[in-house]
Scaffold this motif. Structure first.
Motif, PDB file in Angstrom:
ATOM      1  N   ALA A   5       0.856  -1.187   0.000  1.00  0.00           N
ATOM      2  CA  ALA A   5       0.000   0.000   0.000  1.00  0.00           C
ATOM      3  C   ALA A   5       0.891   1.236   0.000  1.00  0.00           C
ATOM      4  N   ILE A   6       0.585   2.169  -0.874  1.00  0.00           N
ATOM      5  CA  ILE A   6       1.406   3.368  -1.016  1.00  0.00           C
ATOM      6  C   ILE A   6       0.754   4.510  -0.245  1.00  0.00           C
ATOM      7  N   PRO A   7       1.317   4.945   0.883  1.00  0.00           N
ATOM      8  CA  PRO A   7       0.739   6.060   1.632  1.00  0.00           C
ATOM      9  C   PRO A   7       0.796   7.343   0.809  1.00  0.00           C
ATOM     10  N   ALA A   8      -0.076   8.275   1.147  1.00  0.00           N
ATOM     11  CA  ALA A   8      -0.087   9.546   0.437  1.00  0.00           C
ATOM     12  C   ALA A   8       1.209  10.304   0.699  1.00  0.00           C
ATOM     13  N   VAL A   9       1.654  11.048  -0.306  1.00  0.00           N
ATOM     14  CA  VAL A   9       2.808  11.912  -0.114  1.00  0.00           C
ATOM     15  C   VAL A   9       2.388  13.082   0.770  1.00  0.00           C
ATOM     16  N   GLU A  10       3.300  13.544   1.600  1.00  0.00           N
ATOM     17  CA  GLU A  10       2.985  14.629   2.532  1.00  0.00           C
ATOM     18  C   GLU A  10       3.843  15.844   2.206  1.00  0.00           C
ATOM     19  N   PHE A  11       3.200  16.986   2.036  1.00  0.00           N
ATOM     20  CA  PHE A  11       3.895  18.221   1.677  1.00  0.00           C
ATOM     21  C   PHE A  11       4.227  18.998   2.947  1.00  0.00           C
ATOM     22  N   PHE A 432      15.507  -2.459   7.293  1.00  0.00           N
ATOM     23  CA  PHE A 432      14.912  -1.617   6.258  1.00  0.00           C
ATOM     24  C   PHE A 432      15.314  -0.150   6.410  1.00  0.00           C
ATOM     25  N   ILE A 433      15.386   0.517   5.254  1.00  0.00           N
ATOM     26  CA  ILE A 433      15.366   1.978   5.190  1.00  0.00           C
ATOM     27  C   ILE A 433      14.064   2.336   4.486  1.00  0.00           C
ATOM     28  N   THR A 434      13.194   3.056   5.184  1.00  0.00           N
ATOM     29  CA  THR A 434      11.867   3.364   4.649  1.00  0.00           C
ATOM     30  C   THR A 434      11.687   4.870   4.580  1.00  0.00           C
ATOM     31  N   VAL A 435      11.290   5.353   3.417  1.00  0.00           N
ATOM     32  CA  VAL A 435      11.040   6.778   3.226  1.00  0.00           C
ATOM     33  C   VAL A 435       9.627   7.087   3.694  1.00  0.00           C
ATOM     34  N   THR A 436       9.482   8.090   4.529  1.00  0.00           N
ATOM     35  CA  THR A 436       8.171   8.472   5.052  1.00  0.00           C
ATOM     36  C   THR A 436       7.417   9.288   4.003  1.00  0.00           C
ATOM     37  N   PRO A 437       6.101   9.472   4.178  1.00  0.00           N
ATOM     38  CA  PRO A 437       5.350  10.302   3.230  1.00  0.00           C
ATOM     39  C   PRO A 437       5.932  11.702   3.064  1.00  0.00           C
ATOM     40  N   LYS A 438       6.423  12.323   4.135  1.00  0.00           N
ATOM     41  CA  LYS A 438       6.991  13.673   3.998  1.00  0.00           C
ATOM     42  C   LYS A 438       8.390  13.628   3.377  1.00  0.00           C
ATOM     43  N   GLY A 439       9.031  12.461   3.368  1.00  0.00           N
ATOM     44  CA  GLY A 439      10.342  12.330   2.752  1.00  0.00           C
ATOM     45  C   GLY A 439      10.303  12.064   1.257  1.00  0.00           C
ATOM     46  N   ARG A 440       9.127  11.703   0.741  1.00  0.00           N
ATOM     47  CA  ARG A 440       9.054  11.290  -0.660  1.00  0.00           C
ATOM     48  C   ARG A 440       9.388  12.427  -1.637  1.00  0.00           C
TER      49      ARG A 440
END
Length: 467
Positions: A5-11, A432-440
C-alpha cells in the motif's frame, strides 16, 4: 516484504525550504556527467558480447532519438535542432538506419524487443512516410513483442499532429502516447514561445482514445514565466478533466548558462520560490484528490495504470526515459546524443550531427563516451533504484545479492542518514530503510547520501533543485 500500500505523499513546506538543494535526478547511477571519453565503440561491443555469453538474453528496450523541432520552446533543455528544412530529416534518417544496422548486427539472435520509446526533439517532425520507413527498418533487425504485450511509446507535440496522424501512429504500432502541454494559459504560452490552444490538445487526446492507445500521458511544468497560482489551478482543472492515465509535473530548472534558449526567458516574470512551492503543493493536492497516485519525483498515475501496479508489486524501474515497468531490459539507444545501458555499461552517442555522421561514415557506432560499472557502482545503483521507485530498501536483499555487509560497507552513509531520520524523512533499522510520506518529495536528498561521486566533492551547480 516490500510494502503493497502506497501512503499519500505529505507536503511539508518548511522542510522543503530548508533541505531543497541542487542534486541529480538519478535516471542512472552513476549519473551521465560521470561518463568517460575513454569508453568507445569497442567497449560497447564487448558489453554486447558479455550479454550474449549469458546464454539467455532478456527482452530489450529500444530508444530512438529524433532531434528536430519546427520552433524553439524557450524553457527546453533537450538535445534538439530547430529547423524548417525538412530535407535535414531525410539525411538524418539515412545515418540513423546505418546505426540501426550496426546495432542489429550486434544483437542478432538476442533481438527481442518489448519496449520502444521515440523521443526528441519532436518525433512527429517525421512525416508518415518517413516514420513508416524507419519502423520497417527497425523491424528488419529486431523482433517486436505483440501489441498486447509490448509498450511502444512516442512523444508528441500536439501542435504537429492531426487526429488522422494520431490514428496513423496507432496503425504504425505505437500504443502509448505522451503529450507535451506545459501550461494552458495563453500568456504563459507566449512567454515560453509555445502557443498551444486547449482545444488542439483535447482533439489529440480524443483521437488517441478513439484510435485505441493504451496509455495517454501529459507533461506539465511549474515555475514558468507569468505562471500564477490562478493559472496553475486553471491548467490543472483542464488536465484533470481530460483524464490522462499519467501526468508528469516538472519543476522548471532555469539554467541559461547551460541551455541557450532559456536566455530568452524574462527572469523578472518568473514566479518566486515561495510561489513555486505553493504551486507544487497545489499540484499534489489537486491530483491526489482527483484519484491519481503519487509515483515519485514528478510523476502521477491512475491507480490501475501499469506504473502504479508495478510500484505496488515492487518491480518499478527508473531509466533515462523516467519510470518504467521493464526493470530487467537492456536499453539500446539510437540517434544523436542517445544514451543506452547494456550489460552493466552506459554509453552515449555523439551530441552533434557532424560527429554523429562522421562516425557512421567510418562504419562505427557513434558512441562518444560511456561507463563500465564496478561492483560498488552496481550495489549503489540498486540502492538508489529501490529508494527512488519503492521508497523502501531491504538491507537483507542487498546483502543477498552483493558481497557486502551493509552496516559495515555503508557505515559512513548510515551516519549521514541521521539528520534525515531526525527530520522525519526516513526510518532506519537493521532490516529496512523506509522513506516516510513527507520524505518522498525529498527522495533525491536521501539518494544523494549513497552517491559516492558526490562524496568526492563534485560541484552540484549543473543539477536542478531537488524540489
Amino acid at each position: 516484504m516490500l510494502q503493497t500500500a502506497i501512503p499519500a505523499v505529505e507536503f511539508d513546506s518548511d522542510l522543503i525550504r530548508r533541505l531543497s538543494q541542487n542534486g541529480p535526478r538519478y535516471t542512472s547511477y552513476p549519473t551521465a556527467d560521470r561518463f568517460q571519453a575513454e569508453f568507445g565503440p569497442g567497449d560497447y561491443a564487448k558489453a554486447c558480447a558479455r550479454l550474449r555469453a549469458r546464454g539467455t538474453a532478456a527482452p530489450l528496450s529500444l530508444y530512438i532519438h529524433v532531434p528536430f523541432c519546427d520552433t524553439v520552446c524557450y524553457y527546453c533543455a533537450c538535445n534538439k535542432i530547430v529547423t524548417k528544412r525538412r530535407e535535414k530529416a531525410d539525411e538524418y534518417l539515412t545515418y540513423l538506419k546505418r546505426e540501426i544496422d550496426l546495432q542489429g548486427q550486434l544483437f542478432e539472435g538476442m533481438n527481442a524487443v518489448e519496449q520502444l520509446h521515440f523521443g526528441g526533439g519532436t518525433p512527429t517532425y517525421l512525416s508518415d512516410e518517413q516514420m513508416d520507413g524507419l519502423l520497417a527498418h527497425l523491424r528488419r533487425w529486431f523482433r517486436f513483442a505483440p501489441d498486447e504485450q509490448g509498450e511502444y511509446a512516442i512523444e508528441v507535440d500536439p501542435r504537429t499532429v492531426t487526429p488522422e496522424r494520431v490514428q496513423r501512429l496507432r496503425t504504425q504500432g505505437f500504443n502509448r502516447i505522451s503529450l507535451g502541454v506545459q501550461d494552458f494559459d495563453p500568456d504563459v504560452q507566449i512567454a515560453v514561445n509555445r502557443i498551444q490552444p486547449e482545444a488542439e490538445t483535447r482533439a489529440v487526446i480524443d483521437a488517441a482514445r478513439a484510435a485505441g492507445f493504451r496509455s495517454i500521458s501529459i507533461d506539465l511544468i511549474y515555475g514558468l514565466p507569468r505562471q500564477t497560482m490562478f493559472t496553475m489551478d486553471s491548467t490543472l482543472e483542464k488536465v484533470i478533466a481530460a483524464s490522462p492515465d499519467r501526468i508528469a509535473i516538472y519543476h522548471y530548472a532555469h539554467l541559461p548558462h547551460l541551455f541557450k534558449p532559456q536566455r530568452r526567458i524574462e527572469e523578472s516574470e518568473m514566479p518566486d520560490s515561495e510561489t513555486k512551492l505553493e504551486m507544487l503543493s497545489l499540484c499534489i493536492r489537486r491530483l491526489t484528490q482527483a484519484g491519481y497516485v503519487y509515483i515519485g519525483m514528478d510523476h502521477f498515475a491512475k491507480p490501475d495504470d501499469e506504473l502504479a501496479v508495478a510500484q505496488r508489486q515492487g518491480r518499478l524501474h527508473r531509466n533515462f526515459q523516467g519510470y518504467s515497468t521493464h526493470a530487467e531490459a537492456d536499453l539500446v539507444a539510437c540517434g544523436v546524443s542517445a544514451i543506452g545501458s547494456v550489460a552493466n555499461t552506459y554509453s552515449q552517442n555523439a551530441k552533434t550531427l557532424e560527429e554523429y555522421y562522421a562516425a557512421l561514415e567510418r562504419n562505427e557506432l557513434p558512441i562518444q563516451r560511456g561507463y563500465r560499472l564496478a561492483m560498488d557502482d552496481l550495489v549503489r545503483r540498486r540502492i538508489i533504484q529501490q529508494l527512488m521507485c519503492q521508497f523502501e530498501l531491504s538491507v537483507r536483499a542487498i546483502e543477498a545479492d552483493f558481497p557486502v555487509n551493509f552496516a559495515g560497507y555503508f557505515a559512513h552513509e548510515l551516519e549521514r542518514l541521521g539528520p534525515l531520520v531526525r527530520d522525519g524523512l526516513i526510518n532506519v533499522n537493521r532490516e529496512f530503510i523506509t522513506v516516510t510520506p513527507k520524505g518522498r518529495l525529498l527522495i533525491r536528498n536521501v539518494c544523494m547520501v549513497f552517491d559516492r561521486y558526490l562524496q568526492q566533492g563534485h560541484p552540484l551547480t549543473r543539477y536542478s533543485r531537488t524540489v
